[in-house]
Each structure stands twice: as structure tokens, then as C-alpha cells.
Scaffold this motif. Structure first.
Motif, mmCIF file in Angstrom:
data_model
loop_
_atom_site.group_PDB
_atom_site.id
_atom_site.type_symbol
_atom_site.label_atom_id
_atom_site.label_comp_id
_atom_site.label_asym_id
_atom_site.label_seq_id
_atom_site.Cartn_x
_atom_site.Cartn_y
_atom_site.Cartn_z
ATOM 1 N N VAL A 182 0.859 -1.182 0.000
ATOM 2 C CA VAL A 182 0.000 0.000 0.000
ATOM 3 C C VAL A 182 0.899 1.237 0.000
ATOM 4 O O VAL A 182 2.017 1.209 0.513
ATOM 5 C CB VAL A 182 -0.962 0.041 1.207
ATOM 6 N N ALA A 183 0.415 2.312 -0.575
ATOM 7 C CA ALA A 183 1.156 3.571 -0.608
ATOM 8 C C ALA A 183 1.246 4.149 0.801
ATOM 9 O O ALA A 183 0.369 3.901 1.637
ATOM 10 C CB ALA A 183 0.454 4.550 -1.542
ATOM 11 N N ALA A 227 0.587 7.120 2.061
ATOM 12 C CA ALA A 227 -0.585 7.904 2.474
ATOM 13 C C ALA A 227 -1.764 6.992 2.816
ATOM 14 O O ALA A 227 -2.494 7.241 3.780
ATOM 15 C CB ALA A 227 -0.969 8.907 1.390
ATOM 16 N N GLU A 228 -1.944 5.942 2.032
ATOM 17 C CA GLU A 228 -3.016 4.982 2.316
ATOM 18 C C GLU A 228 -2.742 4.263 3.627
ATOM 19 O O GLU A 228 -3.650 4.034 4.434
ATOM 20 C CB GLU A 228 -3.149 3.973 1.178
ATOM 21 N N ALA A 229 -1.479 3.913 3.861
ATOM 22 C CA ALA A 229 -1.104 3.245 5.114
ATOM 23 C C ALA A 229 -1.433 4.137 6.301
ATOM 24 O O ALA A 229 -2.032 3.686 7.288
ATOM 25 C CB ALA A 229 0.387 2.893 5.107
ATOM 26 N N TRP A 230 -1.066 5.423 6.215
ATOM 27 C CA TRP A 230 -1.343 6.335 7.329
ATOM 28 C C TRP A 230 -2.847 6.492 7.548
ATOM 29 O O TRP A 230 -3.315 6.537 8.683
ATOM 30 C CB TRP A 230 -0.680 7.696 7.129
ATOM 31 N N ALA A 231 -3.620 6.550 6.471
ATOM 32 C CA ALA A 231 -5.075 6.651 6.606
ATOM 33 C C ALA A 231 -5.631 5.433 7.346
ATOM 34 O O ALA A 231 -6.441 5.575 8.261
ATOM 35 C CB ALA A 231 -5.724 6.798 5.228
ATOM 36 N N LEU A 232 -5.191 4.246 6.968
ATOM 37 C CA LEU A 232 -5.664 3.025 7.636
ATOM 38 C C LEU A 232 -5.276 3.009 9.115
ATOM 39 O O LEU A 232 -6.076 2.656 9.974
ATOM 40 C CB LEU A 232 -5.097 1.782 6.937
ATOM 41 N N GLN A 283 -7.152 5.755 11.225
ATOM 42 C CA GLN A 283 -8.568 5.436 11.390
ATOM 43 C C GLN A 283 -8.774 4.177 12.234
ATOM 44 O O GLN A 283 -9.902 3.718 12.402
ATOM 45 C CB GLN A 283 -9.229 5.253 10.021
ATOM 46 N N SER A 306 0.312 -6.322 4.810
ATOM 47 C CA SER A 306 0.789 -5.661 3.589
ATOM 48 C C SER A 306 2.077 -4.910 3.887
ATOM 49 O O SER A 306 2.341 -4.537 5.028
ATOM 50 C CB SER A 306 -0.245 -4.651 3.066
ATOM 51 N N HIS A 355 6.584 12.219 1.798
ATOM 52 C CA HIS A 355 5.166 12.536 1.622
ATOM 53 C C HIS A 355 4.604 13.387 2.763
ATOM 54 O O HIS A 355 3.416 13.698 2.764
ATOM 55 C CB HIS A 355 4.349 11.254 1.458
ATOM 56 N N TRP A 383 7.960 7.627 3.300
ATOM 57 C CA TRP A 383 7.021 8.150 4.307
ATOM 58 C C TRP A 383 7.301 9.622 4.605
ATOM 59 O O TRP A 383 6.406 10.462 4.567
ATOM 60 C CB TRP A 383 7.170 7.301 5.566
#
Length: 145
Positions: free
Chosen positions: A21-22, A24-29, A32, A113, A138, A135
């Protein structure tokens, strides 16, 4: 008559989770509460290069030669006993965490992942990290001791 419940075999369940996963997507997951971030770099890297707040640490390798940790899976299981937990693995560039992902998937972690690009990213033409990807590149949260 009810239809039978179909259960996905472990390999099929793992296939539904992306291998990477990218950042930004990792941080979002993670932010949340949908995934747990586990940094597989050495404790020295975390202390001197920086770390993501709240991430667990289970070193894939140790020392300046980055000798593979033969107890990695056992140490990981001690910190993350739930093999069905959504887990994201982070290292310097994404290479060690990709190897750790393979080991964990073999151990039954079907929801794991790799975080693509890693914490510092790939080397650029000047042999420096963090200028093109990663990381920190970004602008995602991190801290240093």
C-alpha cells in the motif's frame, strides 16, 4: 434449503489484501484504527533516523550487516498474536518489509501488507534517500528521539 457457506482458503484471503500500500493509504488506515503499523527496522534506525508515532517495532534484521533475525516471526506473534489483524509493515525502503511480509504470510498472517517506498525511500542519483519518495517525503507524521 440454505446454500452452503463458502470459506476462502488462506491463500485466497491473502490475495484479497494487497501486498503493498502507498504511504498515504497506510497512514489513513492506521489513523482510522483499521490497521496496525509495525516497523521492521532496527531499534538504532528508529532512534537515529526517526519513527512513526504509535508504530510497534519488531526488527527483521540487526547490526550493521543487517543479519536476519531468526526469531522474527516468534517476536512478531508475541506482539501481534491475532493472525487475522490488518497489519502494515514498514522499513527503510520497502525491501526488508517485503521479506518480512513473505515470512508473515507463510506464518498465517493473511491481512498483512508492505508499505511501499518505506520510511526513507529509494536512493537517488546522489545516493541520498528521502528526495523522491518514502514516508517522510510525503510529509506523513514522524518523530525523532
Amino acid at each position: 434449503m440454505s446454500s452452503p457457506v463458502l470459506e476462502l482458503p488462506p491463500a485466497a484471503a491473502a490475495a484479497s489484501v494487497p501486498s503493498a500500500v502507498a504511504p498515504a493509504e497506510a497512514w489513513a488506515l492506521v489513523s482510522q484504527g483499521q490497521a496496525l503499523l509495525v516497523d521492521v527496522r532496527t531499534p538504532e534506525e528508529l532512534a537515529f533516523v526517526g519513527r512513526v508515532p504509535g508504530a510497534l517495532n519488531v526488527a527483521w534484521a540487526s547490526g550493521t550487516q543487517l543479519t536476519r533475525n531468526p526469531r522474527f516471526v516468534r517476536e512478531f506473534e508475541a506482539k501481534v498474536p491475532d493472525h487475522s489483524r490488518r497489519v502494515l509493515l514498514l522499513c527503510r525502503s520497502g525491501k526488508r518489509s517485503a521479506l518480512a511480509l513473505e515470512a508473515l504470510r507463510k506464518a498465517g498472517y493473511t491481512q498483512a501488507s508492505n508499505v511501499a517506498e518505506g520510511f526513507e525511500g529509494e536512493l537517488d542519483a546522489q545516493q541520498q534517500r528521502g528526495r523522491n519518495d518514502g514516508w517522510r517525503f510525503h510529509g506523513l507524521p514522524w518523530q525523532q528521539n
